[in-house]
Scaffold this motif. Structure first.
Motif, PDB file in Angstrom:
ATOM      1  N   GLU A 164      48.674  20.939  52.657  1.00 16.56           N
ATOM      2  CA  GLU A 164      47.942  20.683  51.412  1.00 16.56           C
ATOM      3  C   GLU A 164      46.939  21.790  51.125  1.00 16.56           C
ATOM      4  O   GLU A 164      46.825  22.256  49.988  1.00 16.56           O
ATOM      5  CB  GLU A 164      47.217  19.347  51.504  1.00 16.56           C
ATOM      6  N   ARG A 165      46.221  22.219  52.169  1.00 14.38           N
ATOM      7  CA  ARG A 165      45.224  23.275  51.972  1.00 14.38           C
ATOM      8  C   ARG A 165      45.879  24.586  51.554  1.00 14.38           C
ATOM      9  O   ARG A 165      45.340  25.334  50.733  1.00 14.38           O
ATOM     10  CB  ARG A 165      44.397  23.459  53.243  1.00 14.38           C
ATOM     11  N   LEU A 166      47.047  24.871  52.118  1.00 19.05           N
ATOM     12  CA  LEU A 166      47.756  26.092  51.731  1.00 19.05           C
ATOM     13  C   LEU A 166      48.191  26.036  50.266  1.00 19.05           C
ATOM     14  O   LEU A 166      48.086  27.031  49.543  1.00 19.05           O
ATOM     15  CB  LEU A 166      48.975  26.310  52.634  1.00 19.05           C
ATOM     16  N   HIS A 167      48.661  24.872  49.829  1.00 21.60           N
ATOM     17  CA  HIS A 167      49.035  24.722  48.418  1.00 21.60           C
ATOM     18  C   HIS A 167      47.807  24.886  47.523  1.00 21.60           C
ATOM     19  O   HIS A 167      47.886  25.547  46.478  1.00 21.60           O
ATOM     20  CB  HIS A 167      49.686  23.358  48.169  1.00 21.60           C
ATOM     21  N   GLU A 168      46.697  24.299  47.921  1.00 12.00           N
ATOM     22  CA  GLU A 168      45.467  24.439  47.136  1.00 12.00           C
ATOM     23  C   GLU A 168      45.039  25.902  47.061  1.00 12.00           C
ATOM     24  O   GLU A 168      44.658  26.396  45.989  1.00 12.00           O
ATOM     25  CB  GLU A 168      44.350  23.587  47.740  1.00 12.00           C
ATOM     26  N   ALA A 169      45.103  26.605  48.186  1.00 13.08           N
ATOM     27  CA  ALA A 169      44.720  28.023  48.206  1.00 13.08           C
ATOM     28  C   ALA A 169      45.664  28.844  47.345  1.00 13.08           C
ATOM     29  O   ALA A 169      45.223  29.754  46.618  1.00 13.08           O
ATOM     30  CB  ALA A 169      44.719  28.545  49.643  1.00 13.08           C
ATOM     31  N   ARG A 218      45.428  30.901  39.863  1.00  8.08           N
ATOM     32  CA  ARG A 218      44.446  30.773  38.774  1.00  8.08           C
ATOM     33  C   ARG A 218      43.567  32.019  38.697  1.00  8.08           C
ATOM     34  O   ARG A 218      43.287  32.534  37.615  1.00  8.08           O
ATOM     35  CB  ARG A 218      43.585  29.529  38.972  1.00  8.08           C
ATOM     36  N   ALA A 219      43.147  32.510  39.860  1.00 12.70           N
ATOM     37  CA  ALA A 219      42.306  33.710  39.876  1.00 12.70           C
ATOM     38  C   ALA A 219      43.072  34.900  39.322  1.00 12.70           C
ATOM     39  O   ALA A 219      42.519  35.709  38.566  1.00 12.70           O
ATOM     40  CB  ALA A 219      41.837  33.994  41.305  1.00 12.70           C
ATOM     41  N   LYS A 220      44.343  35.010  39.664  1.00 11.10           N
ATOM     42  CA  LYS A 220      45.172  36.104  39.155  1.00 11.10           C
ATOM     43  C   LYS A 220      45.318  35.995  37.637  1.00 11.10           C
ATOM     44  O   LYS A 220      45.210  36.993  36.915  1.00 11.10           O
ATOM     45  CB  LYS A 220      46.548  36.050  39.824  1.00 11.10           C
ATOM     46  N   GLN A 221      45.560  34.775  37.145  1.00 11.71           N
ATOM     47  CA  GLN A 221      45.687  34.574  35.703  1.00 11.71           C
ATOM     48  C   GLN A 221      44.379  34.913  34.998  1.00 11.71           C
ATOM     49  O   GLN A 221      44.383  35.583  33.951  1.00 11.71           O
ATOM     50  CB  GLN A 221      46.079  33.127  35.399  1.00 11.71           C
TER      51      GLN A 221
END
Length: 105
Positions: free
Chosen positions: A75-80, A86-89
């Motif tokens: 789950e944490r990997l998916h969140e990261a 989002r940061a890239k966008q």
């Protein structure tokens, strides 16, 4: 503990008691010794069975805990990953905005 194993251990222990008692009654030291040996063997087998069951239980608990931890990590990997996207966008949007501002009008 397996019912068949439990019955075998109890039977061996009972046999040992009978042999020991008979040996004492008839004055047969060898029979007394065999009886005690049967009882000790039965107790050892019971202890080994219980130890095996305890080890399986601990192993199962460790497996379940590891699976929970892996799920949490997943789950944490998916969140990261989502956060990185989002940061890239956001970065791409800022770059386009900056490029439009720099264009001559």
């Amino acid at each position: 503990m397996n019912t068949d194993s439990n019955l075998e251990h109890d039977t061996q222990e009972l046999k040992g008691h009978v042999e020991e008692t008979a040996g004492k009654v008839f004055g047969d030291d060898d029979l007394v010794a065999r009886g005690k040996a049967d009882q000790i063997a039965a107790h050892a087998k019971q202890a080994a069975t219980k130890t095996g069951e305890a080890a399986r239980h601990v192993g199962q608990q460790l497996k379940e805990r590891a699976m929970r931890k892996l799920g949490e990590l997943h789950e944490r990997l998916h969140e990261a990953s989502d956060e990185a996207k989002r940061a890239k966008q956001d970065s791409n949007v800022r770059e386009r905005s900056n490029a439009q501002e720099r264009r001559p009008k």
